[in-house]
Design an enzyme around this catalytic site. Sequence first.
Site, PDB file in Angstrom:
ATOM      1  N   LYS A 115       0.827  -1.214   0.000  1.00 54.34           N
ATOM      2  CA  LYS A 115       0.000   0.000   0.000  1.00 54.34           C
ATOM      3  C   LYS A 115       0.854   1.253   0.000  1.00 54.34           C
ATOM      4  CE  LYS A 115      -4.454  -1.530   1.676  1.00 54.34           C
ATOM      5  NZ  LYS A 115      -5.565  -1.327   2.602  1.00 54.34           N
ATOM      6  N   LYS A 197      -3.954 -10.829  -6.429  1.00 50.45           N
ATOM      7  CA  LYS A 197      -5.226 -11.023  -5.707  1.00 50.45           C
ATOM      8  C   LYS A 197      -6.344 -10.142  -6.292  1.00 50.45           C
ATOM      9  CE  LYS A 197      -6.002  -8.330  -1.842  1.00 50.45           C
ATOM     10  NZ  LYS A 197      -6.189  -7.909  -0.457  1.00 50.45           N
ATOM     11  N   LYS A 200     -10.811  -5.029  -4.185  1.00 49.47           N
ATOM     12  CA  LYS A 200     -11.855  -4.026  -4.398  1.00 49.47           C
ATOM     13  C   LYS A 200     -11.275  -2.688  -4.817  1.00 49.47           C
ATOM     14  CE  LYS A 200     -13.118  -4.134   0.525  1.00 49.47           C
ATOM     15  NZ  LYS A 200     -11.965  -3.919   1.393  1.00 49.47           N
TER      16      LYS A 200
HETATM   17  P1  TYM Z   1     -10.594  -6.353   3.537  1.00 50.14           P
HETATM   18  O1  TYM Z   1     -11.666  -5.339   3.744  1.00 50.14           O
HETATM   19  O2  TYM Z   1      -9.518  -6.059   2.566  1.00 50.14           O
HETATM   20  O3  TYM Z   1     -11.242  -7.722   3.107  1.00 50.14           O
HETATM   21  C1  TYM Z   1     -12.297  -8.315   3.842  1.00 50.14           C
HETATM   22  C2  TYM Z   1     -12.114  -9.811   3.882  1.00 50.14           C
HETATM   23  O4  TYM Z   1     -12.067 -10.343   2.558  1.00 50.14           O
HETATM   24  C3  TYM Z   1     -10.901 -11.146   2.398  1.00 50.14           C
HETATM   25  N1  TYM Z   1     -10.430 -11.025   1.007  1.00 50.14           N
HETATM   26  C4  TYM Z   1     -10.208 -12.061   0.186  1.00 50.14           C
HETATM   27  N2  TYM Z   1     -10.339 -13.377   0.366  1.00 50.14           N
HETATM   28  C5  TYM Z   1     -10.037 -14.162  -0.692  1.00 50.14           C
HETATM   29  N3  TYM Z   1      -9.622 -13.702  -1.897  1.00 50.14           N
HETATM   30  C6  TYM Z   1      -9.478 -12.380  -2.113  1.00 50.14           C
HETATM   31  N4  TYM Z   1      -9.097 -11.925  -3.303  1.00 50.14           N
HETATM   32  C7  TYM Z   1      -9.780 -11.488  -1.031  1.00 50.14           C
HETATM   33  N5  TYM Z   1      -9.758 -10.144  -0.909  1.00 50.14           N
HETATM   34  C8  TYM Z   1     -10.148  -9.873   0.362  1.00 50.14           C
HETATM   35  C9  TYM Z   1      -9.900 -10.562   3.375  1.00 50.14           C
HETATM   36  O5  TYM Z   1      -8.894 -11.495   3.708  1.00 50.14           O
HETATM   37  C10 TYM Z   1     -10.785 -10.227   4.549  1.00 50.14           C
HETATM   38  O6  TYM Z   1     -11.015 -11.378   5.346  1.00 50.14           O
HETATM   39  N6  TYM Z   1      -7.620  -5.819   7.518  1.00 50.14           N
HETATM   40  C11 TYM Z   1      -8.863  -6.389   7.041  1.00 50.14           C
HETATM   41  C12 TYM Z   1     -10.078  -5.884   7.796  1.00 50.14           C
HETATM   42  C13 TYM Z   1     -10.001  -6.065   9.276  1.00 50.14           C
HETATM   43  C14 TYM Z   1     -10.148  -7.279   9.982  1.00 50.14           C
HETATM   44  C15 TYM Z   1     -10.023  -6.936  11.360  1.00 50.14           C
HETATM   45  C16 TYM Z   1     -10.354  -8.604   9.583  1.00 50.14           C
HETATM   46  C17 TYM Z   1      -9.803  -5.066  10.185  1.00 50.14           C
HETATM   47  N7  TYM Z   1      -9.835  -5.603  11.426  1.00 50.14           N
HETATM   48  C18 TYM Z   1     -10.106  -7.898  12.351  1.00 50.14           C
HETATM   49  C19 TYM Z   1     -10.432  -9.569  10.596  1.00 50.14           C
HETATM   50  C20 TYM Z   1     -10.308  -9.224  11.948  1.00 50.14           C
HETATM   51  C21 TYM Z   1      -9.030  -6.032   5.580  1.00 50.14           C
HETATM   52  O7  TYM Z   1      -8.444  -5.110   5.083  1.00 50.14           O
HETATM   53  O8  TYM Z   1      -9.973  -6.779   4.938  1.00 50.14           O
END
Ligand code: TYM
Length: 331
Positions: A115, A197, A200
């Site tokens: 990032k 990957k 979004k």
């Molecule tokens: P975020 O918002 O990027 O994504 C949300 C969830 O989706 C999963 N994910 C994927 N899984 C499979 N293939 C993909 N291409 C893919 N893209 C996203 C992510 O692994 C995630 O589970 N840091 C986290 C948000 C967060 C969080 C937490 C998660 C903040 N605090 C505490 C768990 C526990 C994030 O940026 O997810």
Amino acid sequence: MLQNEKVCFSGVQPSGNLTIGNYLGAIKNFSTFSSEYRCFYCVVDEHAITVRQVPADLRRRTYETLALYMACGLDPEKNTLYVQSHVPAHAELGWILNCFTMFGELSRMTQFKDKSARHADNVNAGLFTYPTLMAADILLYQTDIVPVGIDQKQHLELARDIAGRFNAIHANTFTVPEPYMAKTGMKIMSLADPTKKMSKSDENANAVIYILDDRDTIIRKFKRAVTDSGSEVRMGEGKDGINNLITIYSAFTGKTVEEIEREFDGRGYGDFKLAVGEVCADALTPVQTRFAELLADKAGLEQVMKTGAETAARAAYRTLNKVKKKLGFVV
Ligand code: TYM
């Protein structure tokens, strides 16, 4: 919280339109924990501002993410659904955990490196300490299990290390959480570059299937998905595109790779891409219908947020007070 009750926590950032990566890697699995765990699912808006957001979009997506949680089967009666900034304990514990996290540990986070390369004009301190806020989210609830995609594994490992370090200094304070990663779906790749990957925040909308894409768009995007020059629907080395499509088909249908290879034996990539598009659209249509109904009732969503934040705050402050006492704060 009942004694011995197992806790599940996860979060999604309202930082873009959610994709089938978010769905298959995370949200789709959330409801499977509701019967055995006390579940907290958070819309992590404080994480989202580590990258610049348009305020009106952030606000809209916060409602949408909550509505999507519910449209994907999360019943607010059985799960605590809420918004991170409504429970100030997250930011408070985040600060405290910053003091238990090493500069070197944060420097090694691959998401920070990615990032900060992508947003070179805004490498802010929040982006750097993002994983300590994530650790706070999880540790506040004495979480046992965290369903996430594989891209969050390194952050989870850090949360475990922080919990272990705090516990070693101040005696048992935090439950050390375990990640849960779906066997199929923990890593959905981009349709335009299947070595990357699906994200979004990808600028190329054709690389990504959004949960809210309509049927024709979904089928068109899968038809255009990048694959190798072969024609056999088989998993294999160097066939990242087709491997990804097989994974997606498997995650939506529950069929094994062998079953899929047999089903498409001799049928070519064109047929297969169409079939992947159809199973994906079939699965998402009911989610989209429910989503539209939920989003139309803004007051209903606000009620869910409010009740969720109250329930979450009660659990969170129990941990935060314990932490403050251990640190020597006057409480
Ligand atoms: P975020 O918002 O990027 O994504 C949300 C969830 O989706 C999963 N994910 C994927 N899984 C499979 N293939 C993909 N291409 C893919 N893209 C996203 C992510 O692994 C995630 O589970 N840091 C986290 C948000 C967060 C969080 C937490 C998660 C903040 N605090 C505490 C768990 C526990 C994030 O940026 O997810």
